[in-house]
Write a protein that holds these residues in place. Structure first.
Motif, PDB file in Angstrom:
ATOM      1  N   LEU A 272      31.999  42.981  -0.419  1.00 45.83           N
ATOM      2  CA  LEU A 272      32.178  41.528  -0.458  1.00 45.83           C
ATOM      3  C   LEU A 272      30.870  40.896   0.015  1.00 45.83           C
ATOM      4  CD1 LEU A 272      35.488  41.792   1.527  1.00 45.83           C
ATOM      5  CD2 LEU A 272      35.421  40.998  -0.837  1.00 45.83           C
TER       6      LEU A 272
ATOM      7  N   GLU B  84      31.019  37.889  -6.428  1.00 49.75           N
ATOM      8  CA  GLU B  84      31.743  38.955  -7.136  1.00 49.75           C
ATOM      9  C   GLU B  84      30.877  40.125  -7.578  1.00 49.75           C
ATOM     10  OE1 GLU B  84      33.599  36.806 -10.350  1.00 49.75           O
ATOM     11  OE2 GLU B  84      35.422  36.539  -9.162  1.00 49.75           O
TER      12      GLU B  84
ATOM     13  N   ALA C 231      39.339  40.138  -2.336  1.00 46.23           N
ATOM     14  CA  ALA C 231      38.811  38.868  -2.859  1.00 46.23           C
ATOM     15  C   ALA C 231      39.938  38.020  -3.449  1.00 46.23           C
ATOM     16  CB  ALA C 231      37.737  39.133  -3.911  1.00 46.23           C
TER      17      ALA C 231
END
Ligand SMILES: *Cc1c(COP(=O)(O)O)cnc(C)c1O
Length: 370
Positions: free
Chosen positions: A346, A338, A324
């Motif tokens: 993800l 998140e 990320a």
């Protein structure tokens, strides 16, 4: 000549796969909405007439008595609680947030204490109210909710409809019915639930709040749907603690344009296109090494799919956090959801993205992982 704001100010571009996320400007408006907002900025209006006319149009669409506006949904929460506490009493209104001798307690279930960028309980307390939390870590039972509603000086129940809520809460329709049985006013914050607003209105709250800038993709604006007297009392708050939360002409006109655009949109076709885009994106990402990708329904019932990519962190040699970070560290920056990074997952909300942006996400991930 088209000016490019990013280039002019030296700003990074954003590929926002996080959803209607305030720190990235929430949403992108349709040209028709942007045009009417730009036009509105060139004119004076009698603001009360504008609010009433636009509110009447939206009220007609959703078959409610009245619709009012504020600067954003968080502002609508504060103004709604203030309106419940003081109604149309101007002496009390000017005294807020001093709530001496007013019923000023607001019940909220523990699982509804979300933080959407601000803790929701702060939006309630900002009016001068005191928060009474029903239930706890385990959730909230009907008995616990009833006991909380029986506390002295309770004036309102605040319900939140959001995927940020914890499981195990009393369902909104049941909670609203319990509040009404005890003569308590019910308010629902459904800021990001505009795509299922008719369902949420069916829960029967006295005020239902939603955002104009999330999936409606209008300019920032809070909409409050309810009775004429409640919406009227909220509007009065602009003379008091709601001053800093007041509606703007471009917000009202943009919200109306965005709502009317929604009504004109064939939502079945829209959902089908979103599904095809999500399926294609998931299948494409699935070709990347170390990723196992699938589409998932939205847990609150929004009519689109979410794309969930589980990373085999051991074989990839990267954690999901690192991936990320890598995605975010470029121009354009790519931002993913998140909430499951700590589980190596993800999540992508892609309804606001076009296929060429999705291709950039694919390439960036493929460069790192393949
Ligand atoms: C986004 C959000 C808000 C705040 O909405 P604004 O219009 O940005 O003030 C409040 N509650 C929930 C559940 C949200 O998702």
């Amino acid at each position: 000549m088209k000016t490019d704001i990013h280039d002019q100010l030296g700003l990074r571009r954003v590929i926002n796969a996080r959803g209607s996320y305030t720190p990235f400007g929430v949403s992108r408006s349709h040209d028709a909405v942007a045009a009417v907002v730009a036009e509105s900025l060139k004119h004076y209006f009698v603001m009360s007439e504008l609010a009433e006319a636009a509110g009447d149009r939206i009220a007609n669409i959703y078959d409610v008595e009245s619709v009012g506006f504020s600067h954003c949904a968080a502002g609508s929460i504060t103004m709604a609680i203030a309106a419940v506490m003081v109604g149309e009493d101007m002496d009390l209104l000017y005294k807020l947030p001093d709530t001496c001798n007013i019923s000023h307690r607001v019940v909220i279930q523990a699982g509804h204490l979300v933080n959407y960028g601000q803790p929701v309980e702060q939006a309630i307390r900002l009016a001068g109210a005191e928060v009474v939390v029903a239930g706890g870590q385990h959730g909230c039972t009907v008995e616990e909710l009833e006991a909380a509603l029986d506390t002295d000086d309770v004036c309102a129940l605040m319900c939140v409809e959001s995927r940020l809520c914890k499981p195990g809460t009393v369902a909104a329709d049941q909670a609203v019915a319990l509040a009404h049985k005890k003569g308590v006013t019910a308010v629902i914050d459904a800021a990001a639930q505009d795509l299922r607003l008719p369902d949420v209105l069916g829960f029967g709250a006295d005020i239902t709040i939603t955002s104009g800038q999330k999936y409606y993709a209008g300019p920032t604006c809070g909409l409050a749907l309810g009775s004429k007297s409640m919406v009227g009392a909220m509007a009065l708050q602009e003379k008091g603690i709601g001053r800093a939360m007041k509606l703007t002409k471009e917000g009202i006109i943009g919200a109306l344009a965005a709502v009317e655009l929604r009504v004109q949109t064939d939502m079945d076709a829209w959902s089908a296109e979103q599904k095809s885009k999500s399926d294609d994106f998931a299948a494409h990402l699935n070709q990347i090494r170390h990723l196992t990708v699938a589409c998932e329904a939205d847990q609150t019932g929004l009519p689109f799919l979410r794309v969930r990519a589980a990373l085999d962190e051991a074989s990839a040699g990267h954690t999901a956090f690192q991936v990320a970070e890598h995605l975010a560290a470029n121009d354009p920056m790519i931002s993913v959801q998140e909430h499951e990074l700590d589980k190596g997952v993800l999540n992508f909300e892609i309804i606001g993205l076009n296929r060429s942006e999705l291709e950039i996400i694919y390439e960036r991930l493929s460069d790192l992982l393949d």
